[in-house]
Write a protein that holds these residues in place. Sequence first.
Motif, PDB file in Angstrom:
ATOM      1  N   LYS A   9    -106.873 -71.721 -73.765  1.00 52.68           N
ATOM      2  CA  LYS A   9    -105.849 -70.713 -73.536  1.00 52.68           C
ATOM      3  C   LYS A   9    -104.741 -70.917 -74.556  1.00 52.68           C
ATOM      4  O   LYS A   9    -104.217 -72.009 -74.710  1.00 52.68           O
ATOM      5  N   SER A  10    -104.397 -69.839 -75.279  1.00 54.66           N
ATOM      6  CA  SER A  10    -103.473 -69.937 -76.400  1.00 54.66           C
ATOM      7  C   SER A  10    -102.370 -68.891 -76.294  1.00 54.66           C
ATOM      8  O   SER A  10    -102.632 -67.731 -76.010  1.00 54.66           O
ATOM      9  N   SER A  11    -101.173 -69.326 -76.598  1.00 50.01           N
ATOM     10  CA  SER A  11    -100.034 -68.414 -76.651  1.00 50.01           C
ATOM     11  C   SER A  11     -99.908 -67.843 -78.062  1.00 50.01           C
ATOM     12  O   SER A  11    -100.560 -68.306 -79.010  1.00 50.01           O
ATOM     13  N   ARG A  15    -101.237 -69.425 -81.729  1.00 55.54           N
ATOM     14  CA  ARG A  15    -102.017 -68.682 -82.729  1.00 55.54           C
ATOM     15  C   ARG A  15    -101.263 -68.567 -84.050  1.00 55.54           C
ATOM     16  O   ARG A  15    -101.865 -68.648 -85.115  1.00 55.54           O
ATOM     17  N   MET A  16     -99.939 -68.401 -83.995  1.00 55.88           N
ATOM     18  CA  MET A  16     -99.137 -68.257 -85.209  1.00 55.88           C
ATOM     19  C   MET A  16     -99.144 -69.531 -86.052  1.00 55.88           C
ATOM     20  O   MET A  16     -98.984 -69.474 -87.261  1.00 55.88           O
ATOM     21  N   LYS A  17     -99.351 -70.692 -85.423  1.00 54.50           N
ATOM     22  CA  LYS A  17     -99.442 -71.943 -86.182  1.00 54.50           C
ATOM     23  C   LYS A  17    -100.641 -71.911 -87.120  1.00 54.50           C
ATOM     24  O   LYS A  17    -100.648 -72.545 -88.163  1.00 54.50           O
ATOM     25  N   LYS A  18    -101.675 -71.181 -86.739  1.00 56.64           N
ATOM     26  CA  LYS A  18    -102.900 -71.118 -87.521  1.00 56.64           C
ATOM     27  C   LYS A  18    -102.884 -69.976 -88.543  1.00 56.64           C
ATOM     28  O   LYS A  18    -103.379 -70.118 -89.649  1.00 56.64           O
ATOM     29  N   SER A  19    -102.302 -68.818 -88.149  1.00 59.77           N
ATOM     30  CA  SER A  19    -102.312 -67.668 -89.055  1.00 59.77           C
ATOM     31  C   SER A  19    -101.186 -66.700 -88.701  1.00 59.77           C
ATOM     32  O   SER A  19    -101.036 -66.326 -87.541  1.00 59.77           O
ATOM     33  N   SER A  20    -100.445 -66.258 -89.713  1.00 62.69           N
ATOM     34  CA  SER A  20     -99.383 -65.282 -89.476  1.00 62.69           C
ATOM     35  C   SER A  20     -99.947 -63.912 -89.111  1.00 62.69           C
ATOM     36  O   SER A  20     -99.215 -63.039 -88.662  1.00 62.69           O
ATOM     37  N   GLY A  21    -101.236 -63.717 -89.270  1.00 63.40           N
ATOM     38  CA  GLY A  21    -101.883 -62.461 -88.896  1.00 63.40           C
ATOM     39  C   GLY A  21    -101.822 -62.169 -87.413  1.00 63.40           C
ATOM     40  O   GLY A  21    -102.093 -61.049 -86.972  1.00 63.40           O
ATOM     41  N   ALA A  39     -99.459 -61.420 -75.457  1.00 66.05           N
ATOM     42  CA  ALA A  39    -100.423 -61.765 -74.404  1.00 66.05           C
ATOM     43  C   ALA A  39    -101.130 -63.076 -74.728  1.00 66.05           C
ATOM     44  O   ALA A  39    -101.322 -63.435 -75.890  1.00 66.05           O
ATOM     45  N   TRP A  40    -101.520 -63.787 -73.685  1.00 63.89           N
ATOM     46  CA  TRP A  40    -102.317 -65.008 -73.856  1.00 63.89           C
ATOM     47  C   TRP A  40    -103.726 -64.626 -74.268  1.00 63.89           C
ATOM     48  O   TRP A  40    -104.227 -63.552 -73.933  1.00 63.89           O
ATOM     49  N   SER A  41    -104.368 -65.486 -75.003  1.00 62.83           N
ATOM     50  CA  SER A  41    -105.775 -65.308 -75.351  1.00 62.83           C
ATOM     51  C   SER A  41    -106.510 -66.614 -75.077  1.00 62.83           C
ATOM     52  O   SER A  41    -105.896 -67.647 -74.823  1.00 62.83           O
ATOM     53  N   TRP A  42    -107.797 -66.550 -75.138  1.00 62.54           N
ATOM     54  CA  TRP A  42    -108.647 -67.742 -75.107  1.00 62.54           C
ATOM     55  C   TRP A  42    -109.186 -67.849 -76.517  1.00 62.54           C
ATOM     56  O   TRP A  42    -109.919 -66.968 -76.977  1.00 62.54           O
ATOM     57  N   SER A  43    -108.786 -68.876 -77.228  1.00 67.51           N
ATOM     58  CA  SER A  43    -109.036 -68.943 -78.663  1.00 67.51           C
ATOM     59  C   SER A  43    -109.684 -70.242 -79.099  1.00 67.51           C
ATOM     60  O   SER A  43    -109.442 -71.292 -78.528  1.00 67.51           O
ATOM     61  N   CYS A  44    -110.488 -70.124 -80.132  1.00 66.23           N
ATOM     62  CA  CYS A  44    -110.923 -71.265 -80.922  1.00 66.23           C
ATOM     63  C   CYS A  44    -110.113 -71.146 -82.205  1.00 66.23           C
ATOM     64  O   CYS A  44    -110.447 -70.344 -83.085  1.00 66.23           O
ATOM     65  N   LEU A  45    -108.994 -71.852 -82.274  1.00 69.12           N
ATOM     66  CA  LEU A  45    -108.077 -71.683 -83.403  1.00 69.12           C
ATOM     67  C   LEU A  45    -108.682 -72.044 -84.755  1.00 69.12           C
ATOM     68  O   LEU A  45    -108.425 -71.354 -85.731  1.00 69.12           O
ATOM     69  N   PRO A  46    -109.518 -73.097 -84.866  1.00 71.83           N
ATOM     70  CA  PRO A  46    -110.105 -73.383 -86.183  1.00 71.83           C
ATOM     71  C   PRO A  46    -110.970 -72.232 -86.714  1.00 71.83           C
ATOM     72  O   PRO A  46    -111.013 -71.984 -87.908  1.00 71.83           O
ATOM     73  N   CYS A  47    -111.629 -71.499 -85.806  1.00 70.32           N
ATOM     74  CA  CYS A  47    -112.509 -70.392 -86.210  1.00 70.32           C
ATOM     75  C   CYS A  47    -111.818 -69.036 -86.146  1.00 70.32           C
ATOM     76  O   CYS A  47    -112.405 -68.040 -86.559  1.00 70.32           O
TER      77      CYS A  47
END
Length: 66
Positions: A9-11, A15-21, A39-47
Amino acid sequence: MVHDHPCKKSSKADRMKKSSGYSSAYRCDVCRTTVSGEAWSWSCLPCQFDLCEACNKKHLSGNQWG
């Protein structure tokens, strides 16, 4: 569709730490819905793989994606 890494679960800040997109929105990689960046997402931040809440619930309940 199968994703090999665990999603967390990612805020927006996570997500912004990984990409400004991710500043305004993200797109669910399963249903292709564009979701508000707040909104919250469920993310694999490296991918940069993202699930919306609805697709994550389907996955957890054993239903097929897509």
